[in-house]
Design an enzyme around this catalytic site. Structure first.
Site, mmCIF file in Angstrom:
data_model
loop_
_atom_site.group_PDB
_atom_site.id
_atom_site.type_symbol
_atom_site.label_atom_id
_atom_site.label_comp_id
_atom_site.label_asym_id
_atom_site.label_seq_id
_atom_site.Cartn_x
_atom_site.Cartn_y
_atom_site.Cartn_z
ATOM 1 N N ASP A 99 0.860 -1.173 0.000
ATOM 2 C CA ASP A 99 0.000 0.000 0.000
ATOM 3 C C ASP A 99 0.901 1.229 0.000
ATOM 4 O O ASP A 99 1.940 1.247 0.648
ATOM 5 C CB ASP A 99 -0.884 -0.015 1.250
ATOM 6 C CG ASP A 99 -1.826 1.170 1.294
ATOM 7 O OD1 ASP A 99 -2.381 1.513 0.238
ATOM 8 O OD2 ASP A 99 -1.984 1.755 2.372
ATOM 9 N N THR A 128 0.360 4.489 1.070
ATOM 10 C CA THR A 128 0.380 5.250 2.315
ATOM 11 C C THR A 128 0.843 4.368 3.467
ATOM 12 O O THR A 128 0.292 3.301 3.703
ATOM 13 C CB THR A 128 -1.026 5.800 2.623
ATOM 14 O OG1 THR A 128 -1.472 6.551 1.504
ATOM 15 C CG2 THR A 128 -0.993 6.688 3.842
ATOM 16 N N ASP A 139 -1.415 -0.632 6.438
ATOM 17 C CA ASP A 139 -1.517 -0.028 7.770
ATOM 18 C C ASP A 139 -2.919 0.440 8.113
ATOM 19 O O ASP A 139 -3.177 0.837 9.242
ATOM 20 C CB ASP A 139 -0.547 1.148 7.904
ATOM 21 C CG ASP A 139 -0.926 2.318 6.999
ATOM 22 O OD1 ASP A 139 -1.699 2.105 6.040
ATOM 23 O OD2 ASP A 139 -0.449 3.436 7.258
#
Length: 788
Positions: free
Chosen positions: A301, A303, A540
């Site tokens: 991912d 971010t 996250d």
């Protein structure tokens, strides 16, 4: 506490909390990361091999000499080393688990506090925000757009809205909004605790490596029984006394047992856990180390993985001067009770409105909607979200947002929507009704370690796929800045085909995907797995949970949501993406070294079986006393295996562990067993000094052959591996050259003729084995391709 919802009620008092703890009504559940000390001791001491070796030791002590019982020390050594190493790993895991646990926010005495998960008590008022994992069961007392994902419990991925009075269960997590609930069931009474208390404990199981080793042990167990029967029968007919028969039979049976294989595997795993723990990497399941070594596709991912969690507000591009865009943007951020990284950047970058805007209704951010909003009474309803979701295709502001995003900036659109639009936000077509007011331009912070880490994976043949919910153009710009191959043509995931096979084809041909929803991330992981890929997923946020759960290996960032850390097998506590290469290295070290160790132990088992069968058919006395085989096994297997299991090893993991070990161990074992028996049989045909001379001849032949097997296994050679082989050869020479040691091990070097013949046979067998291992597999593969 800033940014925390303030539910109604003061919660429990400190005195009430103490009363509940004293009454055992706290959230006391077993940690996932390790088993208890009694379980560790029991697992390492009460094994079937220890029981078998212990029984054979009793027979030797009754019928033979105590020197022949040296093999019994392996029980003490195996058990002690296994217990010590696993306790060491347990301490590391438990310490990191405490650090990595997400604290729970509870309201006590009217104030919101953070407490450890096990400190939540019955009737606690638990405060929830987006991304929070629900750790106990309870009933909602206040809801501010609270939406909960219960997919980990029910398998249904749709978020469930929770109003006051609704029931929430442990194991679910918040995907939008906030609120509070009263803890009704804690500890082992909670729903998730009942489901996973046994299934989620720290384990050596569920791995290709351990499955292969267990298969070896099963086959060996089947072979030991008939071989032992044959050996006992032959020894009672060939030996001069019952004592000699028992000792000879025990010697053969003990050698067939690969007693150190499981031990060395456990040690290698445990040491890997400790090494990674020093790098602030929590391995919640041991096979995770092996898993990442086998990964050939890494989905990341953007971010939190390629970029740091925080962002900076770079600019606010006002699109309509007649709308109070900056004030509305600041008011939206201030109205969010649990701001994410985007809202925190806006809060830090804009001053609060001179006159406070009072929110009369809010819509929390959702990964599915990709926007959040609030109504401010007479000041209208405002939304903030993805520009390509809030703005129509023909809107010039959308083109402006794309231009900014192409430079790697994150661009969000602020728009005003008609009053009353928030009645059913999931059905609201914001692009058709929104009045664009401004573009919020955010600068993302690239992780300095991201570029070299991506280069490492590219060099190791691991394909990296960036899967993000952000605009594909912006994601592609960041991936290009980090040097990711294939970042020049980012793909909008909304255009991906729904068919898994077709989706897998697009995934194989591209590297960057934007506008990916939570369920689509999960579908992409499954599509890659359908092509035979071993997939790791990093993330996250709550939108990553479904994909993390379905990936072969889930890796969560330490600063991420509690939900992601709960489902991941590996947690990077300091958010260091650069730790992943070290995890890969540990996995490769474990797999490569355990394969070497398995080759050693299985070779011993095969040559033992060959010797037993030949001795039984020839009706001769077994050529060794137990002390001979203890010496040879220690110098060519036990001591070298310990060093090889813990040595550095960067070889890439390959499938086919079991066939590869068998292709080495079977011919190596046949060569060792056959040549040793041939040398021993010729010695018995020319008797000179009795059994001691004959067994010495057999010992020389077997040691030379097994030492050569060690040389072959130690490839590629370096100074310390060759030094290890030389040290083992020197140790055997010292035993032969020092009279007290020679007598202790019942060896004698007087029959030069027989010893020379046996050594010549051993050298010839070693040369033949080298040729077989070098050319036969390649020839077999070539013939197979020719037939195909």
């Amino acid at each position: 506490m800033n940014g925390v919802p303030a539910p109604a009620g003061r919660g429990l008092t400190d005195a009430e909390v103490r009363d509940r703890v004293a009454a055992g009504r706290a959230n006391d559940v077993p940690r996932r990361s390790s088993r208890s000390v009694p379980e560790i001791v029991r697992a390492n001491v009460l094994t079937r091999f220890n029981a078998l070796i212990g029984s054979l030791l009793v027979l030797v002590l009754i019928f033979g000499q105590w020197q022949d019982g040296l093999f019994g020390l392996v029980i003490v050594a195996n058990s002690a080393i296994g217990v010590v190493q696993e306790l060491r790993a347990k301490r590391t895991l438990d310490r990191l688990a405490v650090i990595g646990e997400t604290p729970v926010r509870v309201r006590r005495d009217g104030a919101v506090r953070e407490v450890a998960q096990q400190d939540v008590v019955l009737d606690d008022l638990v405060v929830l925000g987006s991304g929070d994992r629900i750790v106990v069961d309870g009933d909602v007392v206040s809801s501010d757009g609270l939406e909960v994902d219960e997919s980990l419990l029910t398998g249904e991925a749709d978020a469930v809205r929770k109003a006051a009075g609704a029931h929430v269960r442990s194991g679910s997590f918040v995907v939008a909004g906030g609120g509070a609930f009263t803890a009704a069931k804690v500890g082992r009474d909670a729903y998730a605790a009942r489901l996973v208390e046994e299934a989620s404990r720290f384990s050596l199981a569920r791995s290709e490596l351990m499955t292969g080793i267990n298969a070896f042990l099963k086959y060996v167990t089947w072979l030991i029984v008939p071989a032992a029967v044959l050996l006992f029968v032959s020894q009672f007919s060939a030996a001069r006394s019952a004592s000699e028969a028992v000792v000879g039979a025990v010697a053969g049976v003990v050698t067939m047992i690969p007693e150190g294989l499981v031990l060395m595997t456990s040690i290698a795993f445990a040491v890997g856990v400790v090494r990674l723990g020093r790098r602030r990497c929590l391995v919640q399941e041991l096979p995770a180390i092996e898993g990442l070594a086998r990964v050939d596709v890494l989905c990341v991912d953007k971010t939190g993985t390629l970029t740091e969690p925080g962002m900076d507000l770079a600019d606010v591009v006002v699109l309509r001067g007649d709308l109070p865009a900056r004030e509305a943007l600041a008011a939206l951020a201030a109205s969010d009770p649990d701001p994410n990284a985007t809202m925190r950047a806006v809060l830090d970058g804009l001053p609060a409105p001179a006159e406070p805007w009072e929110a009369t209704g809010t819509v929390p951010f959702s990964s599915a909607r990709k926007w959040s909003g609030a109504a401010f009474g007479g000041r209208g309803c405002w939304v903030l979200g993805a520009a390509d979701v809030l703005l129509g295709p023909g809107d010039p502001s959308r083109r402006r947002a794309s231009e900014l995003g192409a430079g790697g900036l994150r661009v969000l659109a602020l728009a005003r929507v008609p009053d009353g639009s928030f009645g059913d936000p999931d059905r609201l077509d914001v692009a058709a009704t929104a009045e664009p007011a401004a573009l919020a331009v955010l600068r993302q912070r690239l992780r300095p370690e991201a570029a070299p880490t991506l280069r490492y994976f590219a060099g190791q043949g691991v394909a990296v796929k960036v899967i993000s919910g952000d605009d594909p153009v912006s994601v592609g710009a960041i991936a290009r800045a980090l040097g990711l191959d294939g970042a020049e043509h980012p793909v909008d995931a909304r255009t991906l085909p729904g068919d898994p096979a077709a989706m897998a084809g697009v995934l194989d041909g591209n590297s960057v995907f934007g506008r990916v929803g939570p369920r689509q991330k999960q579908a992409m992981v499954r599509a890659l797995q359908s092509r035979g890929h071993t997939v790791a997923m990093t993330g996250d946020g709550v939108n990553d949970v479904l994909a993390l759960k379905d990936a072969d290996l889930g890796v969560a960032m330490g600063s991420g949501s509690g939900a992601t850390r709960a489902v991941a097998q590996v947690v990077l506590l300091d958010d260091a993406f650069a730790t992943l290469p070290h995890v890969v290295g540990e996995g490769r070290r474990v797999l490569g070294n355990i394969e070497r160790v398995a080759n050693l132990f299985l070779t011993k088992t095969v040559y033992s079986i060959i010797l037993v069968v030949l001795v039984g058919l020839a009706h001769v006395r077994f050529p060794f006393l137990p002390r001979h085989l203890t010496l040879i096994s220690s110098l060519t297997i036990g001591v070298p295996a310990f060093f090889l299991a813990l040595a550095p090893n960067a070889e890439r993991a390959r499938p086919g562990f079991v066939p590869r070990v068998l292709r080495f161990a079977v011919p190596a074992g046949i060569a060792c067993g056959g040549a040793t028996f041939a040398g021993y049989y010729l010695a018995t045909e020319r008797p000179s000094g009795g059994f001691t001379d004959e067994s010495t001849t057999a010992s020389l032949a077997l040691f030379v052959l097994t030492l050569w097997v060690l040389v072959l296994i130690a490839r590629p050679w370096n100074w310390w591996r060759l030094g290890l082989v030389a040290a083992m050869g020197a140790a055997f020479a010292i035993v032969l050259g020092v009279p007290p040691l020679r007598r202790f091990f019942a060896l004698r070097t007087g029959d030069t003729r027989n010893d020379a013949v046996a050594l010549a046979i051993a050298v010839a067998a070693a040369a033949l084995l080298t040729v077989v291992l070098r050319y036969v597999p390649a020839l077999t593969a070539r013939l197979g391709r020719g037939k195909a």
